[in-house]
Design a protein around this motif. Sequence first.
Motif, PDB file in Angstrom:
ATOM      1  N   ILE A 171      -1.851  -2.179  -0.570  1.00 15.00           N
ATOM      2  CA  ILE A 171      -2.593  -3.293  -0.465  1.00 15.00           C
ATOM      3  C   ILE A 171      -3.675  -3.217   0.791  1.00 15.00           C
ATOM      4  CG2 ILE A 171      -2.872  -6.235   0.200  1.00 15.00           C
ATOM      5  CD1 ILE A 171      -0.089  -6.123  -1.519  1.00 15.00           C
ATOM      6  N   SER A 176      -5.810  -6.420  -2.356  1.00 15.96           N
ATOM      7  CA  SER A 176      -4.853  -7.226  -3.353  1.00 15.96           C
ATOM      8  C   SER A 176      -5.252  -6.912  -4.866  1.00 15.96           C
ATOM      9  CB  SER A 176      -4.976  -8.596  -2.822  1.00 15.96           C
ATOM     10  OG  SER A 176      -4.525  -8.834  -1.559  1.00 15.96           O
ATOM     11  N   SER A 180      -2.947  -4.683  -6.975  1.00 18.37           N
ATOM     12  CA  SER A 180      -2.301  -5.619  -8.039  1.00 18.37           C
ATOM     13  C   SER A 180      -2.776  -4.954  -9.660  1.00 18.37           C
ATOM     14  CB  SER A 180      -2.620  -6.868  -8.063  1.00 18.37           C
ATOM     15  OG  SER A 180      -1.989  -7.648  -9.226  1.00 18.37           O
ATOM     16  N   LYS A 186       2.117  -6.471  -4.756  1.00 15.84           N
ATOM     17  CA  LYS A 186       1.673  -7.746  -4.387  1.00 15.84           C
ATOM     18  C   LYS A 186       2.298  -8.239  -3.242  1.00 15.84           C
ATOM     19  CE  LYS A 186       1.648  -9.788  -9.262  1.00 15.84           C
ATOM     20  NZ  LYS A 186       1.629  -8.469 -10.030  1.00 15.84           N
ATOM     21  N   LYS A 187       1.225  -9.162  -2.527  1.00 14.50           N
ATOM     22  CA  LYS A 187       1.887  -9.365  -1.194  1.00 14.50           C
ATOM     23  C   LYS A 187       3.052 -10.168  -0.999  1.00 14.50           C
ATOM     24  CE  LYS A 187      -0.038 -12.884   1.266  1.00 14.50           C
ATOM     25  NZ  LYS A 187      -1.074 -13.673   2.102  1.00 14.50           N
TER      26      LYS A 187
END
Length: 257
Positions: A171, A176, A180, A186-187
């Motif tokens: 990321i 992001s 993704s 994903k965070k």
Amino acid sequence: MAQWTSFPHAGDYAFDAASLKKNWPRLHQGDCEPLPKAAAVLQAWVLFHNGAFQQAAQAGLKAGGDGITVANKATAIYANYLESKEKTKLDLFMQVAQQAEAQQAAEPNNANAWYWQAYALGRYGQGISVSKALAQGLGGKVKGALEQTIKLAPKHADAHIALGAFHAEVIDKVGSLIGSMTYGVKKDTSLALFKEALTLNPGSAIGMTEYANGMVMLEGDKRMKEATRLYEQAAACEPLDAMERLDVEMARVELQD
């Protein structure tokens, strides 16, 4: 084999087979490695925990079987913390990745065969740059191997840390949205993996340090106070063996930066 740089605190740790067996659950809380049955493999682990990384790697390879795991761990930890030549470091990581892949073929249910491949390729990728590593397709291999580790050993705290760090670094490099869509990162998944790792192994200095690094990568300065607190906790940990000593010293370096 060229002579490796010595562990700088040689003599500070003096495990023998009996004391290692006694401390095994605590020392291997992070990697879920089972206590070996073979005396030769246990002796290789004694060398590892005392900081004799080169001798541990040689003894593990000579013992074969699950001795490959101690050889891989000793080589990877040495390369990460003590090897100063970049090319040698990358070569050692690639050696571990290849040995671990061969181990997977022989023992597909050995969680650490998958973990050490992922760790070595991940560190190799950091060495050549995460962007280059992703372009070479290493990202999918690292992610897949870590997910397989957790599938085989759900309490493998170190694999949770490494997978959390993988999500955060991708990321950080590609953002992001691309992260993704292209790499499935994903965070929220990253932060959850770090939290789970510290639930599984609350005293892990490397877990605290990587969580702090990930937090700053993902959320920037607003998490700096929290990250600093984690670095401080990691730096205050009491190391039980040579590897933990190197983890704690790294946390202290992070605090000074």
